[in-house]
Scaffold this motif. Structure first.
Motif, short mmCIF file in Angstrom:
data_model
loop_
_atom_site.label_atom_id
_atom_site.label_comp_id
_atom_site.label_asym_id
_atom_site.label_seq_id
_atom_site.Cartn_x
_atom_site.Cartn_y
_atom_site.Cartn_z
N GLY A 9 0.51 -0.81 -0.26
CA GLY A 9 0.35 0.16 0.11
C GLY A 9 0.94 1.19 0.01
N ASN A 10 0.54 1.55 -0.64
CA ASN A 10 1.33 3.67 -0.76
C ASN A 10 0.40 4.67 -0.28
N TRP A 11 -0.19 4.99 0.65
CA TRP A 11 -1.01 6.05 1.44
C TRP A 11 -0.49 7.65 0.85
N LYS A 12 0.74 7.70 -0.26
CA LYS A 12 0.54 9.31 -0.86
C LYS A 12 0.95 10.32 0.46
N MET A 13 0.42 11.46 0.44
CA MET A 13 0.72 12.36 0.97
C MET A 13 -0.64 12.37 1.78
N GLY A 95 11.01 5.83 -8.50
CA GLY A 95 10.10 6.37 -9.26
C GLY A 95 8.46 6.36 -9.57
N HIS A 96 8.41 6.72 -8.61
CA HIS A 96 6.43 5.99 -8.40
C HIS A 96 5.82 7.33 -9.84
N SER A 97 4.59 7.08 -10.33
CA SER A 97 4.88 8.91 -11.74
C SER A 97 4.53 9.89 -10.63
N TYR A 167 4.14 -2.29 -12.83
CA TYR A 167 3.88 -1.85 -13.63
C TYR A 167 2.61 -0.97 -13.43
N GLU A 168 2.41 0.06 -13.59
CA GLU A 168 1.45 1.41 -13.09
C GLU A 168 1.23 2.59 -14.22
N PRO A 169 0.26 2.05 -15.22
CA PRO A 169 0.18 2.87 -16.29
C PRO A 169 -0.67 3.82 -15.73
N TRP A 171 -2.43 6.74 -16.47
CA TRP A 171 -4.14 7.04 -16.81
C TRP A 171 -4.40 5.73 -15.57
N ALA A 172 -4.43 4.81 -14.72
CA ALA A 172 -5.33 3.89 -14.30
C ALA A 172 -5.22 4.66 -12.89
N ILE A 173 -3.16 5.73 -12.49
CA ILE A 173 -3.48 5.61 -11.18
C ILE A 173 -4.52 6.49 -10.09
N GLY A 174 -5.65 6.64 -9.26
CA GLY A 174 -6.11 7.26 -8.74
C GLY A 174 -6.98 7.21 -9.85
N THR A 175 -7.81 7.24 -11.04
CA THR A 175 -8.42 7.49 -11.46
C THR A 175 -10.02 6.31 -11.10
N TYR A 211 1.14 -4.54 -10.10
CA TYR A 211 0.01 -4.32 -11.60
C TYR A 211 -0.78 -3.14 -10.04
N GLY A 212 -0.26 -1.80 -10.61
CA GLY A 212 -0.98 -0.90 -9.89
C GLY A 212 -1.86 0.36 -10.93
N GLY A 213 -2.19 1.13 -10.09
CA GLY A 213 -3.97 2.01 -10.85
C GLY A 213 -5.20 0.92 -10.77
N SER A 214 -5.66 2.06 -9.64
CA SER A 214 -7.07 1.94 -8.76
C SER A 214 -7.66 0.14 -8.84
N VAL A 215 -6.30 -0.22 -8.27
CA VAL A 215 -6.38 -1.78 -7.82
C VAL A 215 -7.36 -1.92 -6.41
N LYS A 216 -8.99 -2.55 -6.22
CA LYS A 216 -9.66 -2.23 -6.14
C LYS A 216 -10.09 -3.92 -4.71
N ALA A 232 -0.20 -6.50 -6.31
CA ALA A 232 -0.57 -4.60 -7.23
C ALA A 232 0.45 -3.80 -5.68
N LEU A 233 0.59 -2.58 -6.57
CA LEU A 233 0.64 -2.24 -5.64
C LEU A 233 -0.20 -0.43 -5.34
N VAL A 234 -1.08 -0.66 -4.72
CA VAL A 234 -1.81 -0.19 -3.78
C VAL A 234 -2.03 1.15 -3.38
N GLY A 235 -2.88 2.55 -3.97
CA GLY A 235 -2.74 4.02 -3.49
C GLY A 235 -4.05 3.48 -2.14
N GLY A 236 -5.71 3.74 -3.44
CA GLY A 236 -6.71 4.93 -2.52
C GLY A 236 -7.12 3.55 -1.90
N ALA A 237 -6.79 1.91 -2.26
CA ALA A 237 -7.58 1.22 -1.39
C ALA A 237 -6.77 0.79 0.05
C1 PEP Z 1 -0.44 4.57 -6.48
O1 PEP Z 1 -0.19 4.89 -5.29
O2 PEP Z 1 0.52 3.78 -6.83
C2 PEP Z 1 -1.79 3.60 -6.91
C3 PEP Z 1 -1.55 2.61 -7.77
O3 PEP Z 1 -3.22 4.66 -6.45
P1 PEP Z 1 -5.18 4.36 -6.87
O4 PEP Z 1 -4.09 2.68 -6.01
O5 PEP Z 1 -5.07 5.21 -6.00
O6 PEP Z 1 -4.71 4.48 -8.74
#
Ligand code: PEP
Length: 252
Positions: A9-13, A95-97, A167-169, A171-175, A211-216, A232-237
């Motif tokens: 999980g990536n909690w970002k800021m 190297g996060h996007s 691999y985090e496209p 266009w799929a991150i946080g969208t 894989y990362g990008g809106s995984v839930k 998975a590398l997971v942000g929001g979830a």
């Molecule tokens: C991320 O922060 O690397 C990410 C994939 O975010 P999210 O899961 O919210 O798209």
């Protein structure tokens, strides 16, 4: 080779002193005994000690979202890999996007950080991925090939066991928009092939590609069921116990 899934999980800021500890404690009690998958949470720097404490005795590791490539000195505002080790981090995301596209990090800078993180004995989640315009222009393979070739420049085959590629496209991150399992599998297979060219078949077979990008919870099983998707590398979830546990439990 069967690769153990790695869900991070990536909690970002985001988060706060109180909620970081509360969420981490909830994850420790709900998921802490699971051994079938590797798990990690990457809080903002300042909340790392509380999360390390909450995860003590559990199987969930802690990582940082970035680091600097010097040990110490006149680098106002930066945090070194040694400092991260000192407070109990096992992992670092590089190297996060958002570091690339919002904070302006280059492939060369990321390579310097990867090299230093390895010297500091941190395990790396090394992120790559294309922008929407690049995908539309059929540039996905070229972009991830450049990011991996440059980002892993002069990294030894031995060191590859400390590196997970994410691999985090972009266009799929946080969208809320997720790559389809076919799209993810396609790029993951390309990345594994590239690692085989840069190193050899054994390294390619062993390297984990998240894989990362809106995984839930609702899409995790399908994405993580792809043969070349190893986690998975997971942000929001990853911000709530329920969602992160939902993702982990979906693959058990
Ligand atoms: C991320 O922060 O690397 C990410 C994939 O975010 P999210 O899961 O919210 O798209």
């Amino acid at each position: 080779m069967s690769r153990k899934l790695f869900i991070a999980g990536n909690w970002k800021m985001n988060s706060s002193a109180a909620s970081s500890v509360e969420v981490a404690a909830g994850m420790a009690s709900e998921l802490g005994a699971i051994d079938a998958v590797d798990m990690a949470i990457c809080p903002p720097f300042v909340y790392i000690p509380g999360v390390v404490e909450a995860f003590k005795g559990s199987n969930i590791g802690v990582g940082a979202q970035n680091m600097y490539f010097e040990d110490n000195g006149a680098f106002t505002g930066e945090i070194s890999g040694q400092m991260l080790k000192d407070i109990g981090c096992r992992y670092v995301i590089l190297g996060h996007s958002e570091r690339r596209h919002v904070l302006g990090e280059t492939d060369a800078l990321i390579n310097t950080k990867v090299t230093k993180a390895l010297a500091d004995e941190l395990e790396i989640m090394f992120c790559v991925g294309e922008l929407l315009d690049e995908r539309k222009a059929d540039q996905t393979t070229a972009v991830v090939t450049r990011q991996i070739t440059e980002g892993l420049k002069n990294i030894s085959r031995e060191a590859m066991s400390s590196i997970t590629i994410a691999y985090e496209p972009v266009w799929a991150i946080g969208t809320g928009e997720t790559a389809t399992p076919d799209q993810a599998q396609d790029v993951h297979a390309t990345i594994r092939g590239l690692v085989g060219q840069l190193y050899d078949a054994e390294i390619a077979d062993a390297v984990r590609i998240q894989y990362g990008g809106s995984v839930k919870p609702s899409n995790a099983a399908e994405l993580l069921g792809c043969p070349d998707v190893d986690g998975a590398l997971v942000g929001g979830a990853s911000m709530t116990v329920a969602d992160f546990a939902g993702i982990v439990n979906s693959v058990l």
